[in-house]
Design an enzyme around this catalytic site. Sequence first.
Site, PDB file in Angstrom:
ATOM      1  CG  ASN A   1      -0.501  -0.104   2.365  1.00  0.00           C
ATOM      2  OD1 ASN A   1       0.745  -1.007   2.699  1.00  0.00           O
ATOM      3  ND2 ASN A   1      -1.027   0.306   3.636  1.00  0.00           N
TER       4      ASN A   1
ATOM      5  CG  ASN B   1      -0.789  11.445  -1.582  1.00  0.00           C
ATOM      6  OD1 ASN B   1      -1.392  12.708  -0.918  1.00  0.00           O
ATOM      7  ND2 ASN B   1      -0.278  11.339  -2.348  1.00  0.00           N
ATOM      8  CB  ALA B   2      -0.330  14.634   2.758  1.00  0.00           C
TER       9      ALA B   2
ATOM     10  CD  GLU C   1      -5.470  -5.783  -1.172  1.00  0.00           C
ATOM     11  OE1 GLU C   1      -4.918  -4.620  -1.091  1.00  0.00           O
ATOM     12  OE2 GLU C   1      -5.983  -6.442  -0.118  1.00  0.00           O
TER      13      GLU C   1
ATOM     14  CB  CYS D   1     -11.129  -2.439   0.330  1.00  0.00           C
ATOM     15  SG  CYS D   1     -10.614  -1.616  -1.261  1.00  0.00           S
TER      16      CYS D   1
HETATM   17  N1  THU Z   1      -5.293  -1.555   2.897  1.00  0.00           N
HETATM   18  C1  THU Z   1      -4.609  -2.303   1.854  1.00  0.00           C
HETATM   19  O1  THU Z   1      -3.683  -2.117   1.121  1.00  0.00           O
HETATM   20  N2  THU Z   1      -5.426  -3.441   1.564  1.00  0.00           N
HETATM   21  C2  THU Z   1      -6.486  -3.853   2.072  1.00  0.00           C
HETATM   22  O2  THU Z   1      -6.833  -4.962   1.765  1.00  0.00           O
HETATM   23  C3  THU Z   1      -7.236  -3.221   3.119  1.00  0.00           C
HETATM   24  C4  THU Z   1      -6.540  -1.833   3.335  1.00  0.00           C
HETATM   25  C5  THU Z   1      -4.616  -0.235   3.074  1.00  0.00           C
HETATM   26  C6  THU Z   1      -4.926   0.959   2.785  1.00  0.00           C
HETATM   27  C7  THU Z   1      -4.595   1.799   3.830  1.00  0.00           C
HETATM   28  O3  THU Z   1      -3.189   2.394   3.344  1.00  0.00           O
HETATM   29  C8  THU Z   1      -4.396   1.084   4.953  1.00  0.00           C
HETATM   30  O4  THU Z   1      -4.403  -0.464   4.428  1.00  0.00           O
HETATM   31  C9  THU Z   1      -5.425   1.129   6.128  1.00  0.00           C
HETATM   32  O5  THU Z   1      -6.597   1.161   5.692  1.00  0.00           O
END
Ligand code: THU
Length: 159
Positions: A61, A64-65, A74, A111
């Site tokens: 992941n 960003n600000a 993903e 998500c």
């Molecule tokens: N996030 C993911 O990268 N994948 C997921 O399946 C759920 C959430 C990230 C988004 C954000 O950077 C952090 O996790 C908290 O939500």
Amino acid sequence: MKEKLITTQIQIATYEELTAEEKKLIDAAKNATKNSYAPYSKFNVGAAILLDNGEIITGNNQENAAYPSGLCAERVTMFYANSRYPNNAPKALAIASYANNNFLADPITPCGACRQSLLETEVRFKNNIKVYLYGTKHIYIIESIKALLPLSFDNSSLT
Ligand code: THU
């Protein structure tokens, strides 16, 4: 009135029960959490995608600000895989998350926006993507992205 029941089958395994190939993909997802850029949530997610040429693509992941401008592990990973290997079908996807100095005990699941994006790739290559959701306690294994997104919308509805 009729009713229709939609079910999703999930296999629940321990790491030790997996094959060497499966362990390698999960290890890659775990390792990818290290390069996550998550200064705001401090929730590090790693993803690893196995392509039909045997290559493993990893990502994480990127926050960003301006919060909504960040992107989940993903989609970062799948978009990169598709942009770099437009002719190689993804066969499997592993996801791991790390927070508070530990990998999470229970798996996290993608998500809604990620499920929709991942579905596009599954439909595009006409190839199920097997999903491994890693947790230290157990691993969820799901046969396809479609199984994660019942009643989904895809290009078969577009004329
Ligand atoms: N996030 C993911 O990268 N994948 C997921 O399946 C759920 C959430 C990230 C988004 C954000 O950077 C952090 O996790 C908290 O939500």
